[in-house]
Design a protein around this motif. Sequence first.
Motif, PDB file in Angstrom:
ATOM      1  N   VAL A  97      39.185  29.531  33.740  1.00  0.00           N
ATOM      2  CA  VAL A  97      39.088  30.390  32.557  1.00  0.00           C
ATOM      3  C   VAL A  97      39.219  31.877  32.864  1.00  0.00           C
ATOM      4  O   VAL A  97      39.461  32.670  31.954  1.00  0.00           O
ATOM      5  N   GLU A  98      39.045  32.280  34.118  1.00  0.00           N
ATOM      6  CA  GLU A  98      39.039  33.711  34.431  1.00  0.00           C
ATOM      7  C   GLU A  98      40.332  34.410  34.028  1.00  0.00           C
ATOM      8  O   GLU A  98      40.283  35.496  33.417  1.00  0.00           O
ATOM      9  N   PRO A  99      41.515  33.840  34.314  1.00  0.00           N
ATOM     10  CA  PRO A  99      42.742  34.523  33.869  1.00  0.00           C
ATOM     11  C   PRO A  99      42.807  34.697  32.355  1.00  0.00           C
ATOM     12  O   PRO A  99      43.294  35.725  31.875  1.00  0.00           O
ATOM     13  N   ALA A 100      42.307  33.725  31.615  1.00  0.00           N
ATOM     14  CA  ALA A 100      42.328  33.834  30.154  1.00  0.00           C
ATOM     15  C   ALA A 100      41.376  34.928  29.680  1.00  0.00           C
ATOM     16  O   ALA A 100      41.695  35.675  28.738  1.00  0.00           O
ATOM     17  N   LEU A 101      40.217  35.031  30.309  1.00  0.00           N
ATOM     18  CA  LEU A 101      39.269  36.098  29.956  1.00  0.00           C
ATOM     19  C   LEU A 101      39.903  37.467  30.171  1.00  0.00           C
ATOM     20  O   LEU A 101      39.792  38.360  29.320  1.00  0.00           O
ATOM     21  N   GLN A 102      40.559  37.617  31.301  1.00  0.00           N
ATOM     22  CA  GLN A 102      41.174  38.900  31.612  1.00  0.00           C
ATOM     23  C   GLN A 102      42.357  39.185  30.695  1.00  0.00           C
ATOM     24  O   GLN A 102      42.499  40.296  30.187  1.00  0.00           O
ATOM     25  N   ARG A 103      43.175  38.170  30.470  1.00  0.00           N
ATOM     26  CA  ARG A 103      44.429  38.375  29.737  1.00  0.00           C
ATOM     27  C   ARG A 103      44.184  38.721  28.280  1.00  0.00           C
ATOM     28  O   ARG A 103      44.934  39.513  27.684  1.00  0.00           O
ATOM     29  N   MET A 104      43.142  38.143  27.687  1.00  0.00           N
ATOM     30  CA  MET A 104      42.854  38.407  26.273  1.00  0.00           C
ATOM     31  C   MET A 104      41.750  39.434  26.079  1.00  0.00           C
ATOM     32  O   MET A 104      41.165  39.543  25.008  1.00  0.00           O
ATOM     33  N   ASN A 105      41.487  40.214  27.142  1.00  0.00           N
ATOM     34  CA  ASN A 105      40.541  41.330  27.054  1.00  0.00           C
ATOM     35  C   ASN A 105      39.152  40.860  26.613  1.00  0.00           C
ATOM     36  O   ASN A 105      38.508  41.475  25.759  1.00  0.00           O
ATOM     37  N   LEU A 106      38.684  39.772  27.226  1.00  0.00           N
ATOM     38  CA  LEU A 106      37.387  39.183  26.874  1.00  0.00           C
ATOM     39  C   LEU A 106      36.387  39.234  28.022  1.00  0.00           C
ATOM     40  O   LEU A 106      35.263  38.754  27.870  1.00  0.00           O
ATOM     41  N   ALA A 107      36.761  39.810  29.159  1.00  0.00           N
ATOM     42  CA  ALA A 107      35.897  39.768  30.335  1.00  0.00           C
ATOM     43  C   ALA A 107      34.535  40.414  30.069  1.00  0.00           C
ATOM     44  O   ALA A 107      33.497  39.902  30.521  1.00  0.00           O
ATOM     45  N   SER A 108      34.506  41.502  29.332  1.00  0.00           N
ATOM     46  CA  SER A 108      33.233  42.182  29.058  1.00  0.00           C
ATOM     47  C   SER A 108      32.361  41.408  28.083  1.00  0.00           C
ATOM     48  O   SER A 108      31.177  41.729  27.923  1.00  0.00           O
ATOM     49  N   LEU A 109      32.940  40.395  27.428  1.00  0.00           N
ATOM     50  CA  LEU A 109      32.207  39.596  26.443  1.00  0.00           C
ATOM     51  C   LEU A 109      31.911  38.193  26.967  1.00  0.00           C
ATOM     52  O   LEU A 109      31.448  37.339  26.213  1.00  0.00           O
ATOM     53  N   ARG A 110      32.122  37.949  28.242  1.00  0.00           N
ATOM     54  CA  ARG A 110      32.079  36.595  28.778  1.00  0.00           C
ATOM     55  C   ARG A 110      30.750  35.880  28.526  1.00  0.00           C
ATOM     56  O   ARG A 110      30.732  34.656  28.364  1.00  0.00           O
ATOM     57  N   ASP A 111      29.641  36.610  28.479  1.00  0.00           N
ATOM     58  CA  ASP A 111      28.327  35.988  28.321  1.00  0.00           C
ATOM     59  C   ASP A 111      27.780  36.077  26.895  1.00  0.00           C
ATOM     60  O   ASP A 111      26.634  35.707  26.645  1.00  0.00           O
ATOM     61  N   ARG A 112      28.601  36.553  25.970  1.00  0.00           N
ATOM     62  CA  ARG A 112      28.159  36.678  24.580  1.00  0.00           C
ATOM     63  C   ARG A 112      28.418  35.373  23.827  1.00  0.00           C
ATOM     64  O   ARG A 112      29.455  34.750  23.986  1.00  0.00           O
TER      65      ARG A 112
END
Length: 213
Positions: A97-112
């Motif tokens: 899932v890490e590439p998807a988090l980064q690609r869709m600008n969701l990394a800062s929201l990963r634990d929300r």
Amino acid sequence: MDLEIDNLSVSRGGVTVLEGVGFRLRPGAALVLRGPNGIGKTTLLRSIAGLQPATVGEISAPPEAIAYAAHADGLKSMLTVTENLRFWAAVHGGAGVEPALQRMNLASLRDRQAANLSAGQKRRLGLARLLVTGRPVWVLDEPTVSLDAASVTLFGEVIRDHLAAGGSALIATHIDLGIPGAETLDLSPFRARPPEQGGPAGAFDAAFGGDFA
């Protein structure tokens, strides 16, 4: 993998809305569906994705080759952003899932939790599911709903990368996603002739407001 549609007819509420639809979508290509609201774009895409049967015709690509993104984001509200993506990756046997988090600008929201995301953030998470499925054919129904201009641009880049990697995309949208070489298919010539006034189609449209895509 080619997606080939041959002489396809689809129905809504027991009434045929499109008939004789045919096209071929090759790897690396994008096809944009156009037509007025209510013509049957959503019905067609759902049939291609294997979510409802077509009335007549053939769909060549197996459903397991297709990743479908609809108006609803399909999120588990009590799971975090990361947990939602891990769930879908496990369902589809896809990538991490890490590439998807980064690609869709969701990394800062990963634990929300998904329940605490804004409408635009939920939409980006819903679209990030495409990246963890590992499926080559993306079938997208108005994918930019609730996205701001920056996120629309971002998703356009994601689609271009998917095409460059040999994937394909079938998209119902009125937004220019900046996809070079994308072809357009107007569904208006495939609109089925309506039944007689007061028949089943009239009853269906009266019951549901006639506002389906």
